[in-house]
Design a protein around this motif. Structure first.
Motif, short mmCIF file in Angstrom:
data_model
loop_
_atom_site.label_atom_id
_atom_site.label_comp_id
_atom_site.label_asym_id
_atom_site.label_seq_id
_atom_site.Cartn_x
_atom_site.Cartn_y
_atom_site.Cartn_z
N VAL A 153 0.86 -1.19 0.00
CA VAL A 153 0.00 0.00 0.00
C VAL A 153 0.89 1.23 0.00
O VAL A 153 1.79 1.34 0.84
N ARG A 154 0.64 2.16 -0.94
CA ARG A 154 1.41 3.41 -1.03
C ARG A 154 0.55 4.56 -0.55
O ARG A 154 -0.62 4.68 -0.91
N ASP A 155 1.15 5.44 0.24
CA ASP A 155 0.43 6.59 0.80
C ASP A 155 1.28 7.84 0.59
O ASP A 155 2.41 7.92 1.10
N ARG A 156 0.78 8.80 -0.21
CA ARG A 156 1.51 10.04 -0.48
C ARG A 156 0.67 11.23 0.00
O ARG A 156 -0.56 11.22 -0.10
N PHE A 157 1.33 12.26 0.51
CA PHE A 157 0.63 13.41 1.06
C PHE A 157 1.53 14.63 0.96
O PHE A 157 2.74 14.51 0.70
N PRO A 158 0.97 15.84 1.13
CA PRO A 158 1.81 17.05 1.09
C PRO A 158 2.94 16.96 2.12
O PRO A 158 2.75 16.46 3.22
N GLU A 159 4.06 17.49 1.75
CA GLU A 159 5.26 17.39 2.59
C GLU A 159 5.01 17.90 4.01
O GLU A 159 4.43 18.96 4.21
N GLN A 160 5.45 17.12 4.97
CA GLN A 160 5.34 17.49 6.38
C GLN A 160 6.74 17.59 6.97
O GLN A 160 7.51 16.63 6.92
#
Length: 575
Positions: free
Chosen positions: A346-353
């Motif tokens: 499972v791949r999970d990408r989000f705005p940089e934190q």
């Protein structure tokens, strides 16, 4: 979910992942399991940490794996900065929203309970928070709940799925009262009783005896049907009470409504997702409490498993690190299970934190339901030497019959009823729902593989109160209901009827009395008193049957001296 994942600022920062970005390149980093010292106040302990050093050391990060108990999950969801928890996870926390997070949120929404402002400071007045380190060391801290802001209190929900369930058992109660044998159909074991069983104290034989049974899915599904059987039995007793149930009382029931189930019962059912129900998932117990161990009773109770959530806590080892994705291996199988098989990528990408050393990214990974096999009552179900020794001690008591007075009736049991303890195998933990493990962390677009979770640490705190008696709810100024507390505590028969005064939160507009247990509540009067001693009667001659609630609107919103006054008692079949 859109790749432009939104940021939700609730109790803490929650980031919602997206799944539409191209794969990141993967490089090799050095990740090692190390024991790291954590110090709180004068105490310190070691916890296991995964240290990851990429090619660029400035991007170094560490991962701690921690099991949070139900209360710590409540703190995390509400944004409460409890000092031991914040020392491990950092504050404010950034929590990654994934299916495990969503499930936890749903559980706390459906089976959580808010505590009223006037009750909250003393609800846990002072509690201990403990962290068990990987080397067995223990950290602890004391927290005053007066430190909690009202804004956080309003967000905080305490999970009710771990409360003991008062269990309706008419057949066993009848056997107890009418025969010299212990109730039939129950397994038998023995617990500790004070300083041990003395041949000169036959009552010790009763005090250390425990009956138990596994609870089936069908049995829990029919919980309210059994409660109704208890209700009829209590009502038959009520013919001898001042509150004789006649048609004249039923007019009040226009103001009553059914409680939306017992939240604990519903939570236990909900967590057995996929229809799975292992034989050792839930147990019910029957035991005596006699002569110095509280009032003389024989009671039945079901004890649910405790909820724990495994989280990964990612922290920067240098000034900061920017994280924009996580890769998992997932087990999406349903049902309760002792083994998990995390094989689906499972791949999970989000705005940089950007995560600093004082702030962490928290990733929920798994939800487990546990029994502590070293604590009673479950420790007496599995094979143990103490229960065997207790039964042998009973055989040495010279009496042929053991007796006690319960509810004004003498209960006598023959010595030959106290046979060998019967044991069962019990699994310590079941995983519920989807489970994940970390495969890699994406830093500045580059994916760094990480090692699996090492031996984990446990975070544990004090529990909410339990027991029997009606519940008082208040509607606060925001329109939401909060638990004020239990009322008429210990008034479990007419002779113990009591009057009680409860200070209400300012601006309370309504009250609700709920009878969640298999018992009937009799309230002679319910009054409200405002500052200046102005009084108004809200209701009288109220009878609340199991599962019913009575909602009453106040003449005007509560001021800072408003008190609710009620007089009454409740009845169960075991008193």
């Amino acid at each position: 979910m859109s790749s432009a994942a939104r940021l939700l600022r609730l109790a803490c920062l929650v980031i919602t992942g997206a799944f539409s970005q191209p794969a990141a390149s993967q490089v090799t980093s050095t990740c090692n399991n190390v024991a790291r010292n954590v110090t709180i106040g004068d105490n310190s302990s070691f916890i296991q940490v995964v240290d990851c050093v990429p090619v660029d050391p400035a991007k170094s990060f560490s991962i701690r794996y921690v099991w949070l108990d139900a209360t710590n999950v409540s703190f995390l969801l509400s944004g409460y900065n409890e000092k031991l928890l914040s020392a491990i996870v950092g504050y404010p926390a950034v929590v990654l929203r994934n299916p495990i997070y969503d499930r936890i949120q749903t559980l706390y929404r459906d089976y959580g309970e808010r505590i009223a402002s006037t009750t909250f400071p003393n609800f846990f007045a002072r509690f201990n928070s403990n962290l068990l380190g990987s080397t067995g060391g223990l950290l602890s801290s004391n927290t005053e709940f007066e430190e909690v802001s009202d804004a956080i209190r309003r967000r905080m929900r305490f999970y009710t799925g771990e409360k003991n369930i008062i269990w309706p058992e008419l057949a066993a109660s009848a056997d107890l009262a009418r025969t010299r044998a212990l109730p039939s159909g129950w397994r038998l074991t023995y617990t500790e009783s004070g300083d041990g069983i003395s041949p000169t104290r036959p009552i010790d034989a009763l005090n250390c005896t425990m009956l138990y049974q596994p609870v089936s899915a069908n049995e829990l599904e029919n919980y309210w049907q059994k409660v109704n059987e208890v209700k009829r039995a209590i009502l038959s007793k009520s013919l001898k009470e001042d509150f004789t149930v006649t048609e004249k009382h039923y007019g009040l029931f226009d103001q009553t409504a059914m409680v939306s189930g017992n939240k604990t019962v519903e939570a236990v059912k909900a967590l057995a997702d996929g229809g799975s129900w292992p034989a050792d998932y839930l147990f019910k117990y029957g035991s005596f409490s006699l002569d110095g161990c509280g009032k003389n009773i024989f009671g039945f109770v079901a004890v649910p498993r405790k909820l724990f959530v495994l989280v990964a806590i990612v922290k920067a080892e240098r000034a900061s690190v920017s994280i924009d994705g996580v890769d998992y291996l997932a087990d999406k199988g349903g049902g309760l299970r002792t083994q998990i098989n995390e094989t689906e990528s499972v791949r999970d990408r989000f705005p940089e934190q950007t995560i600093s050393k004082d702030r962490s990214l928290i990733i929920p990974l798994r939800l487990d339901l546990r029994y502590d096999l070293d604590e009673e009552p479950i420790s007496r179900i599995i094979e143990n030497k103490l229960s065997i020794a207790q039964q042998r001690a009973i055989t040495k008591i010279p009496n042929s019959v053991f007796s006690a007075v319960i509810g004004g009736r003498t209960i006598a049991k023959s010595k030959d009823s106290f046979g060998q303890p019967q044991f069962m195998q019990v699994n310590r933990a079941y995983t519920s729902g989807e489970a994940r493990s970390l495969q890699s962390i994406v830093v500045d677009g580059t994916s760094y593989p990480v090692k699996p979770a090492p031996r984990t640490a446990l975070v544990s705190v004090g529990e909410l109160d339990g027991g029997s008696c009606p519940f008082l709810m208040v509607k606060e100024s925001d329109g939401d209901w909060s638990l004020q507390g239990r009322v008429l505590v210990g008034a479990n028969q007419r002779s113990l009827a009591r009057s009680e005064a409860v200070k209400l939160p300012v601006d309370t507009s309504d009250i609700r009395i709920e009878e969640r247990e298999p018992e009937i509540t009799y309230i002679s009067t319910i009054k409200i008193r405002y500052s200046g001693l102005q009084e108004a009667e809200l209701a009288s001659s109220v009878i609340l049957q199991p599962g019913e609630s009575l909602s009453l609107k106040l003449p005007r919103a509560a001021d800072n001296e408003t008190t609710l006054m009620l007089t009454g008692y409740y009845r169960t079949t075991t008193d």
